[in-house]
Structure formats: structure tokens, C-alpha cells
Design an enzyme around this catalytic site. Structure first.
Site, PDB file in Angstrom:
ATOM      1  N   ALA A  19       0.349   3.358   1.022  1.00 38.63           N
ATOM      2  CA  ALA A  19       0.074   4.449   0.083  1.00 38.63           C
ATOM      3  C   ALA A  19       1.239   5.425  -0.092  1.00 38.63           C
ATOM      4  O   ALA A  19       1.316   6.107  -1.114  1.00 38.63           O
ATOM      5  CB  ALA A  19      -1.179   5.204   0.537  1.00 38.63           C
ATOM      6  N   ALA A  20       2.135   5.491   0.886  1.00 39.00           N
ATOM      7  CA  ALA A  20       3.248   6.444   0.770  1.00 39.00           C
ATOM      8  C   ALA A  20       4.486   5.816   0.145  1.00 39.00           C
ATOM      9  O   ALA A  20       5.500   6.491  -0.035  1.00 39.00           O
ATOM     10  CB  ALA A  20       3.596   7.010   2.152  1.00 39.00           C
ATOM     11  N   GLY A  21       4.420   4.529  -0.192  1.00 42.53           N
ATOM     12  CA  GLY A  21       5.592   3.832  -0.741  1.00 42.53           C
ATOM     13  C   GLY A  21       5.751   4.086  -2.235  1.00 42.53           C
ATOM     14  O   GLY A  21       4.919   4.729  -2.874  1.00 42.53           O
ATOM     15  N   ARG A  45       1.781   3.562   7.385  1.00 43.15           N
ATOM     16  CA  ARG A  45       2.178   3.013   8.694  1.00 43.15           C
ATOM     17  C   ARG A  45       2.100   4.109   9.755  1.00 43.15           C
ATOM     18  O   ARG A  45       2.219   5.301   9.443  1.00 43.15           O
ATOM     19  CB  ARG A  45       3.581   2.403   8.632  1.00 43.15           C
ATOM     20  CG  ARG A  45       4.654   3.408   8.427  1.00 43.15           C
ATOM     21  CD  ARG A  45       6.052   2.832   8.526  1.00 43.15           C
ATOM     22  NE  ARG A  45       6.996   3.805   8.002  1.00 43.15           N
ATOM     23  CZ  ARG A  45       7.422   4.873   8.653  1.00 43.15           C
ATOM     24  NH1 ARG A  45       7.008   5.119   9.885  1.00 43.15           N
ATOM     25  NH2 ARG A  45       8.248   5.727   8.084  1.00 43.15           N
ATOM     26  N   THR A 104       2.570  -7.476  -2.182  1.00 48.45           N
ATOM     27  CA  THR A 104       3.657  -7.502  -1.200  1.00 48.45           C
ATOM     28  C   THR A 104       4.377  -8.853  -1.264  1.00 48.45           C
ATOM     29  O   THR A 104       3.735  -9.899  -1.310  1.00 48.45           O
ATOM     30  CB  THR A 104       3.098  -7.252   0.215  1.00 48.45           C
ATOM     31  OG1 THR A 104       2.458  -5.974   0.202  1.00 48.45           O
ATOM     32  CG2 THR A 104       4.195  -7.261   1.262  1.00 48.45           C
ATOM     33  N   THR A 105       5.710  -8.806  -1.244  1.00 49.15           N
ATOM     34  CA  THR A 105       6.496 -10.034  -1.369  1.00 49.15           C
ATOM     35  C   THR A 105       7.287 -10.290  -0.078  1.00 49.15           C
ATOM     36  O   THR A 105       7.300  -9.458   0.834  1.00 49.15           O
ATOM     37  CB  THR A 105       7.462  -9.942  -2.564  1.00 49.15           C
ATOM     38  OG1 THR A 105       8.309  -8.798  -2.380  1.00 49.15           O
ATOM     39  CG2 THR A 105       6.712  -9.818  -3.876  1.00 49.15           C
ATOM     40  N   ALA A 127      -0.108 -11.559  -6.491  1.00 47.93           N
ATOM     41  CA  ALA A 127       0.864 -11.785  -7.565  1.00 47.93           C
ATOM     42  C   ALA A 127       2.190 -11.167  -7.159  1.00 47.93           C
ATOM     43  O   ALA A 127       2.222 -10.048  -6.643  1.00 47.93           O
ATOM     44  CB  ALA A 127       0.388 -11.176  -8.882  1.00 47.93           C
ATOM     45  N   HIS A 159      17.424  -6.341  -8.970  1.00 44.31           N
ATOM     46  CA  HIS A 159      16.556  -5.249  -8.512  1.00 44.31           C
ATOM     47  C   HIS A 159      17.397  -4.133  -7.904  1.00 44.31           C
ATOM     48  O   HIS A 159      18.554  -4.331  -7.552  1.00 44.31           O
ATOM     49  CB  HIS A 159      15.560  -5.754  -7.456  1.00 44.31           C
ATOM     50  CG  HIS A 159      14.409  -6.519  -8.037  1.00 44.31           C
ATOM     51  ND1 HIS A 159      14.493  -7.854  -8.347  1.00 44.31           N
ATOM     52  CD2 HIS A 159      13.141  -6.135  -8.380  1.00 44.31           C
ATOM     53  CE1 HIS A 159      13.335  -8.261  -8.846  1.00 44.31           C
ATOM     54  NE2 HIS A 159      12.498  -7.243  -8.883  1.00 44.31           N
ATOM     55  N   LYS A 163      15.536  -2.809  -2.373  1.00 42.29           N
ATOM     56  CA  LYS A 163      14.653  -3.975  -2.197  1.00 42.29           C
ATOM     57  C   LYS A 163      15.108  -4.786  -0.988  1.00 42.29           C
ATOM     58  O   LYS A 163      16.301  -5.034  -0.791  1.00 42.29           O
ATOM     59  CB  LYS A 163      14.658  -4.848  -3.464  1.00 42.29           C
ATOM     60  CG  LYS A 163      13.664  -6.008  -3.388  1.00 42.29           C
ATOM     61  CD  LYS A 163      13.426  -6.642  -4.732  1.00 42.29           C
ATOM     62  CE  LYS A 163      12.490  -7.835  -4.649  1.00 42.29           C
ATOM     63  NZ  LYS A 163      11.137  -7.493  -4.149  1.00 42.29           N
ATOM     64  N   GLY A 169      10.103 -12.186  -5.183  1.00 45.37           N
ATOM     65  CA  GLY A 169       8.923 -13.050  -5.276  1.00 45.37           C
ATOM     66  C   GLY A 169       8.725 -13.556  -6.692  1.00 45.37           C
ATOM     67  O   GLY A 169       8.271 -14.689  -6.908  1.00 45.37           O
TER      68      GLY A 169
END
Ligand code: NAD
Length: 273
Positions: A19-21, A45, A104-105, A127, A159, A163, A169
């Protein structure tokens, strides 16, 4: 297909992981704006400076009364995960029934297998890219790869510098879709970031190349090169809110469905099933 499977008349409860990302904050914002979703949990986390904060404030909104906590049991109907492989692994340790929407990739085969095993107990929509444009691009690439089976196919992605996983992904999904459309196993034809003095390009090879830099949200180009001409199919995301909106739309769609794997193509009506 309808916009929600089982929750007509009552709100769908949503938990957000990571949630904090960068993505998590946008997902929180979209969930808090959604007319038929209610936010019940926001996971960060352990050791995060955001641990215990009112989750709405992470989306620059007035407090909603729900503090963030570390991953644990949730009564949510659907969990939306944009974290890191370790976050998804921790989530799968505790998840016991809610639908899972995960973006999440960089998972690796073992974690992919754990995610897929969860789909035997609950609906799972994973996805690598939740944008509408990339969902359509996957379909276009399948068509082009099959129609031009001898074209030299290369996937190039770029990107932002933060990253972690490379290639993206989405690049892997595009290459995998092309290989599947040609009826070949991607593992047998893929090459990453070509380098050195080797043989000329083998027929049927699929190349993947990852560029990193600046604040690029996400760009993917699939080249199909023939003698005398080449086709480029591409997508550029200019705002990562598009991924958050797609994931929240997927959450509203998947909650309450039968256990199994679903795709953004299913949500958008791009698949025949
Ligand atoms: P980010 O680094 O900004 O955010 C990840 C967050 O997950 C961080 O806040 C981190 O603290 C948190 N996290 C890590 N371990 C955790 C744990 N055990 N419990 C709870 N939280 C934990 O990254 P981001 O840009 O938001 O991207 C997150 C993921 O989503 C990446 O894998 C990225 O590649 C992927 N992504 C997918 C899409 C898509 O459309 N599918 C779009 C953008 C990003």
C-alpha cells in the site's frame, strides 16, 4: 461478461498489499473512489515508515480510519497486490479464500506455481500489465506472430531507473504470447540482450531487450522484421494510474467468481471464453 460476479447490492471488501508503494498508493486512491468497493485492509512491509499510518493519507486523502498493518488474515472479498515477490510470498502464506488480483512481477517459477496453486481455491487474476492498451496489444501480437511466422520478432521495453526486475513482466508476456501463437515453447527460442560475436540470428528466435532510465512509466515495442519491411506494434504508458484503474476494475469483476485463473482479456471481453 458482467462487471461483478456476486456482489450486486453489497459492497465488495478490498485489501491492498504494497500500500505504501508507487502502485499501492494509486490503487488505494482508486478503491476509495470506487462506488461499489470498500477498503478494509492496507498492508505494508514490517519496518515501513508507513506502518500504522491511516491508509487514506498514503493516497493524500483525509483519514478513513483504517491504519496500515503488516500482512495477516483479512476478511476482504478480494486482495489487490502490487508489492515485491517477497510480499506476494508472505501474502500466499496467509491467504485463505479471498479472490486475488496481483500485478507483482519478477516472481520466478516457484512463486508462480504457488500463485497458480491458490487458483485451485479462489479466483486469481494475475497480469504483468493492467492497462487496456497492453491487453489489446497481447491480442494483436498473437495475430501478427501467427500471420508472419518467419518474421524476426524482437521485444524492446523501457522503464524507470527504480524498476528491479528485468526484462519486464509485460515483455515476457508479449514474447510468450508470440511464441504460443507460433506453437513453440518460449524457453527454446528466446534470447536476452544479444551481445558478442555469435552466429547470425537463428530463424524463429525471439529477442527481448530491457532499457532502464529516468522516470519512464513503461514502454513496449514488438518488432516483426522481414526482408524489405518491418512491422512495429507498441504501447506507451504515460501515467501509472492506468494500471491502478485496470487492477481495481479487475477486482470488482473477479470478486465472487469460481476458483481459477482469469486474465485482463476476460475482464475486457477480449477473450472468447
Ligand atoms: P514499489 O517499490 O514502489 O512498491 C512496492 C511496495 O511493496 C513497497 O512499498 C514495499 O515496501 C512493499 N512490500 C515489499 N514487501 C512487502 C511485504 N512483505 N508486505 C507488504 N508490502 C511489501 O514498486 P511499484 O512500482 O509500486 O511496483 C510494485 C510491483 O508491481 C512491481 O513488481 C512492479 O513490477 C509491478 N507493476 C505491475 C504493473 C502491472 O500493471 N501489472 C504496473 C506497475 C508495476
Amino acid at each position: 461478461m458482467g462487471e461483478g460476479a456476486s456482489t450486486a447490492g453489497s459492497a465488495t471488501r478490498v485489501a491492498v498489499v504494497g500500500a505504501a508503494g508507487r502502485m499501492g498508493r494509486l490503487v488505494l486512491d482508486c478503491v476509495l473512489d470506487h462506488p461499489s468497493l470498500v477498503l478494509t485492509d492496507a498492508f505494508v512491509r514490517s519496518g515501513s515508515p508507513a506502518l500504522g499510518a491511516d491508509c487514506a493519507t498514503l493516497a493524500d486523502r483525509p483519514p478513513c480510519g483504517t491504519p496500515t498493518r503488516t500482512i495477516g488474515h483479512t476478511d476482504a472479498d478480494v486482495v489487490i497486490d502490487f508489492s515485491l515477490p517477497a510480499g506476494l510470498a508472505a501474502l500466499l502464506d496467509v491467504l485463505d479464500g479471498p479472490a486475488l488480483v496481483t500485478g507483482t512481477t519478477g516472481l520466478g517459477p516457484e512463486l508462480e506455481a504457488r500463485r497458480d496453486a491458490y487458483a485451485e481455491r479462489a479466483p486469481v487474476l494475475a497480469a504483468a500489465n493492467f492497462s487496456t492498451g497492453v491487453s489489446l496489444l497481447l491480442s494483436l501480437v498473437r495475430t501478427a506472430a501467427a500471420a508472419l511466422p518467419h518474421a524476426d520478432l524482437e521485444v524492446v521495453e523501457m522503464h524507470h531507473r527504480h524498476k528491479r526486475d528485468a526484462p519486464s513482466g509485460t515483455a515476457l508476456a508479449l514474447a510468450g504470447a508470440a511464441a504460443a501463437a507460433r506453437g513453440v515453447d518460449i524457453a527454446g527460442v528466446v534470447t536476452h540482450g544479444r551481445d558478442g560475436n555469435s552466429e547470425p540470428r537463428p530463424i524463429g528466435q525471439i529477442g527481448i531487450h530491457a532499457l532502464r532510465g529516468g522516470d519512464v512509466v513503461g514502454e513496449h515495442t514488438v518488432w516483426l522484421a522481414l526482408d524489405g519491411e518491418r512491422l512495429q506494434l507498441g504501447h506507451a504508458a504515460s501515467d501509472r494510474t492506468t494500471f491502478a484503474r485496470g487492477a481495481v476494475r479487475a477486482a470488482a469483476w473477479v470478486a465472487g467468481r469460481a476458483p481459477g485463473r482469469y486474465s485482463m482479456g476476460d475482464v475486457l471481453g477480449l477473450t472468447s471464453s
